[in-house]
Design a protein around this motif. Structure first.
Motif, short mmCIF file in Angstrom:
data_model
loop_
_atom_site.label_atom_id
_atom_site.label_comp_id
_atom_site.label_asym_id
_atom_site.label_seq_id
_atom_site.Cartn_x
_atom_site.Cartn_y
_atom_site.Cartn_z
N ILE A 175 0.82 -1.20 0.00
CA ILE A 175 0.00 0.00 0.00
C ILE A 175 0.86 1.26 0.00
O ILE A 175 1.87 1.33 0.70
N ARG A 176 0.44 2.23 -0.77
CA ARG A 176 0.97 3.58 -0.65
C ARG A 176 -0.01 4.37 0.21
O ARG A 176 -1.19 4.48 -0.13
N THR A 177 0.49 4.93 1.29
CA THR A 177 -0.36 5.64 2.23
C THR A 177 -0.46 7.11 1.88
O THR A 177 0.27 7.63 1.03
N ARG A 178 -1.35 7.79 2.58
CA ARG A 178 -1.51 9.24 2.45
C ARG A 178 -0.70 10.01 3.49
O ARG A 178 -0.86 11.21 3.63
N ASP A 179 0.15 9.32 4.21
CA ASP A 179 1.02 9.96 5.18
C ASP A 179 1.97 10.95 4.52
O ASP A 179 2.21 10.90 3.31
N TRP A 180 2.53 11.85 5.34
CA TRP A 180 3.60 12.71 4.88
C TRP A 180 4.82 12.53 5.75
O TRP A 180 4.75 12.73 6.97
N PRO A 181 5.95 12.18 5.17
CA PRO A 181 6.08 11.82 3.75
C PRO A 181 5.30 10.54 3.42
O PRO A 181 5.09 9.69 4.30
N PRO A 182 4.88 10.39 2.19
CA PRO A 182 4.15 9.18 1.81
C PRO A 182 4.99 7.94 2.04
O PRO A 182 6.21 7.95 1.88
N ARG A 183 4.34 6.88 2.43
CA ARG A 183 5.00 5.61 2.66
C ARG A 183 4.39 4.54 1.78
O ARG A 183 3.19 4.54 1.52
N ARG A 184 5.24 3.66 1.33
CA ARG A 184 4.81 2.52 0.56
C ARG A 184 5.44 1.28 1.17
O ARG A 184 6.67 1.20 1.28
N GLY A 185 4.61 0.35 1.56
CA GLY A 185 5.14 -0.83 2.18
C GLY A 185 4.11 -1.92 2.34
O GLY A 185 2.98 -1.83 1.85
N ASP A 186 4.52 -2.95 3.04
CA ASP A 186 3.70 -4.14 3.23
C ASP A 186 2.95 -4.09 4.56
O ASP A 186 3.52 -3.75 5.59
N TYR A 187 1.69 -4.47 4.49
CA TYR A 187 0.84 -4.51 5.67
C TYR A 187 0.22 -5.90 5.78
O TYR A 187 -0.09 -6.54 4.77
N TRP A 188 0.04 -6.34 7.01
CA TRP A 188 -0.43 -7.69 7.28
C TRP A 188 -1.59 -7.68 8.26
O TRP A 188 -1.62 -6.89 9.20
N GLY A 189 -2.52 -8.60 8.04
CA GLY A 189 -3.56 -8.82 9.01
C GLY A 189 -3.07 -9.70 10.15
O GLY A 189 -1.93 -10.17 10.16
N GLN A 190 -3.93 -9.91 11.12
CA GLN A 190 -3.58 -10.71 12.29
C GLN A 190 -3.55 -12.20 12.00
O GLN A 190 -2.93 -12.97 12.74
N GLY A 191 -4.21 -12.61 10.94
CA GLY A 191 -4.28 -14.01 10.60
C GLY A 191 -5.60 -14.63 11.03
O GLY A 191 -6.16 -14.27 12.06
N THR A 192 -6.09 -15.54 10.22
CA THR A 192 -7.29 -16.29 10.55
C THR A 192 -7.01 -17.77 10.32
O THR A 192 -6.45 -18.16 9.30
N GLN A 193 -7.38 -18.58 11.28
CA GLN A 193 -7.05 -20.00 11.24
C GLN A 193 -8.02 -20.76 10.36
O GLN A 193 -9.24 -20.64 10.50
N VAL A 194 -7.47 -21.56 9.47
CA VAL A 194 -8.24 -22.49 8.66
C VAL A 194 -7.78 -23.90 9.01
O VAL A 194 -6.60 -24.23 8.88
N THR A 195 -8.70 -24.71 9.46
CA THR A 195 -8.40 -26.09 9.82
C THR A 195 -9.29 -27.02 9.03
O THR A 195 -10.52 -26.91 9.09
N VAL A 196 -8.69 -27.92 8.30
CA VAL A 196 -9.41 -28.90 7.49
C VAL A 196 -9.16 -30.27 8.10
O VAL A 196 -8.05 -30.81 8.03
N SER A 197 -10.19 -30.81 8.70
CA SER A 197 -10.04 -32.07 9.42
C SER A 197 -11.38 -32.78 9.52
O SER A 197 -12.43 -32.15 9.59
N SER A 198 -11.32 -34.10 9.52
CA SER A 198 -12.52 -34.90 9.73
C SER A 198 -12.66 -35.33 11.17
O SER A 198 -13.63 -35.96 11.55
#
Length: 122
Positions: free
Chosen positions: A99-122
């Protein structure tokens, strides 16, 4: 400040389906790429699917044909429809955006969510 909020993870039986959602919010000027990574215990984080510049998609080969990434550009939201889930898909799934942000100076970088667990099991 930019935030990524994920939802849709859970427990599902093999062959089942889940739909993950990720919404980006905050001081966003533009999004170059947005998508999903996953990490299983003891393994490296890996790209699952991503969309770049709003139209170009990229999939991990093992999920191609089973997973579909889509988005709503107006809402800065990306979805991952996961069908025919396998136990090997079990992992913590992270939303990611460059993402390129609207900050000053502008920043461009990687952003991450907290994560969501996916479990596939019988």
């Amino acid at each position: 400040q930019v935030q990524l909020v994920e939802s849709g993870g859970g427990l599902v039986q093999p062959g089942g389906s889940l739909r993950l959602s990720c919404a980006a919010s905050g001081s966003i000027f533009s999004i170059n790429t947005m998508g999903w990574y996953r990490q299983a215990p003891g393994k490296q984080r890996e790209l699952v699917a991503a969309v770049t510049n709003g139209d170009s998609t990229n999939y991990k080969p093992s999920v191609k044909g089973r997973f579909t990434i889509s988005g709503d550009n107006a809402k800065n939201t990306v979805y991952l429809q996961m069908n025919s889930l396998k136990p090997e898909d079990t992992a913590l799934y992270y939303c990611h955006a460059n993402i390129r942000t609207r900050d000053w100076p502008p920043r461009r970088g990687d952003y991450w969510g907290q994560g969501t667990q996916v479990t596939v099991s019988s």
